[in-house]
Scaffold this motif. Structure first.
Motif, PDB file in Angstrom:
ATOM      1  N   THR A  77       0.858  -1.176   0.000  1.00  0.00           N
ATOM      2  CA  THR A  77       0.000   0.000   0.000  1.00  0.00           C
ATOM      3  C   THR A  77       0.901   1.234   0.000  1.00  0.00           C
ATOM      4  N   ARG A  79       1.265   5.562   0.032  1.00  0.00           N
ATOM      5  CA  ARG A  79       0.632   6.851   0.308  1.00  0.00           C
ATOM      6  C   ARG A  79       0.651   7.684  -0.964  1.00  0.00           C
ATOM      7  N   VAL A  80      -0.465   8.339  -1.240  1.00  0.00           N
ATOM      8  CA  VAL A  80      -0.594   9.189  -2.420  1.00  0.00           C
ATOM      9  C   VAL A  80      -1.160  10.530  -1.983  1.00  0.00           C
ATOM     10  N   THR A  82      -3.570  13.506  -1.326  1.00  0.00           N
ATOM     11  CA  THR A  82      -5.017  13.590  -1.165  1.00  0.00           C
ATOM     12  C   THR A  82      -5.550  14.640  -2.131  1.00  0.00           C
ATOM     13  N   PRO A  83      -6.669  14.354  -2.805  1.00  0.00           N
ATOM     14  CA  PRO A  83      -7.232  15.334  -3.743  1.00  0.00           C
ATOM     15  C   PRO A  83      -7.494  16.681  -3.064  1.00  0.00           C
ATOM     16  N   LEU A  86     -10.393  17.846  -0.481  1.00  0.00           N
ATOM     17  CA  LEU A  86     -10.487  17.091   0.765  1.00  0.00           C
ATOM     18  C   LEU A  86      -9.374  17.408   1.754  1.00  0.00           C
ATOM     19  N   ASN A  87      -8.310  18.021   1.309  1.00  0.00           N
ATOM     20  CA  ASN A  87      -7.158  18.190   2.201  1.00  0.00           C
ATOM     21  C   ASN A  87      -7.058  19.582   2.815  1.00  0.00           C
ATOM     22  N   ILE A  92      -5.683  14.517   6.843  1.00  0.00           N
ATOM     23  CA  ILE A  92      -5.966  13.178   6.325  1.00  0.00           C
ATOM     24  C   ILE A  92      -4.907  12.794   5.302  1.00  0.00           C
ATOM     25  N   HIS A  93      -4.835  11.531   5.045  1.00  0.00           N
ATOM     26  CA  HIS A  93      -3.946  11.057   3.989  1.00  0.00           C
ATOM     27  C   HIS A  93      -4.684  10.005   3.181  1.00  0.00           C
ATOM     28  N   SER A  94      -4.226   9.797   1.982  1.00  0.00           N
ATOM     29  CA  SER A  94      -4.831   8.820   1.090  1.00  0.00           C
ATOM     30  C   SER A  94      -3.829   7.709   0.826  1.00  0.00           C
ATOM     31  N   GLU A  95      -4.364   6.524   0.597  1.00  0.00           N
ATOM     32  CA  GLU A  95      -3.523   5.377   0.294  1.00  0.00           C
ATOM     33  C   GLU A  95      -4.033   4.691  -0.960  1.00  0.00           C
ATOM     34  N   LEU A  96      -3.119   4.097  -1.675  1.00  0.00           N
ATOM     35  CA  LEU A  96      -3.440   3.325  -2.862  1.00  0.00           C
ATOM     36  C   LEU A  96      -3.029   1.883  -2.598  1.00  0.00           C
TER      37      LEU A  96
END
Length: 101
Positions: A77, A79-80, A82-83, A86-87, A92-96
């Motif tokens: 997984t 980390r990418v 965050t759009p 939303l940030n 927050i953080h986003s994951e792929l």
């Protein structure tokens, strides 16, 4: 084809161990049937058996080995970013998580 779709729907194809087992199976299948596959490819393509071994079979084996050695890294997984909308206000953080479809 329906059986393959049903198997995939059970998500049994997602674990690392299953995928490694499948890659090793491809490698073993080619190595155990090397002569037969070489002859079949030579007959189908009209090339000598040396062509089949050099450009077809050895590449399948080397790609299976390469995939085995990199599979764990490919499944990690990551980390990418965050759009944008939303940030703004929340930490927050986003994951792929790479998964086959």
């Amino acid at each position: 084809v329906n059986q393959a779709h049903q198997t995939f729907a059970t998500q049994m194809t997602q674990p690392y161990d299953y995928r490694i087992q499948q890659l090793k199976g491809i490698e073993n299948l080619v190595q155990e049937n090397w002569d037969e596959l070489s002859s079949a490819i030579a007959n189908d393509l009209g090339q000598g058996p040396m062509y089949a071994e050099a450009f077809e079979l050895s590449s399948v084996v080397s790609r299976a080995r390469y995939s085995q050695s990199n599979l764990r890294k490919w499944m990690e997984t990551k980390r990418v970013p965050t759009p944008f909308p939303l940030n703004l206000n929340m930490p927050i953080h986003s994951e792929l998580a790479p998964n086959p479809r």
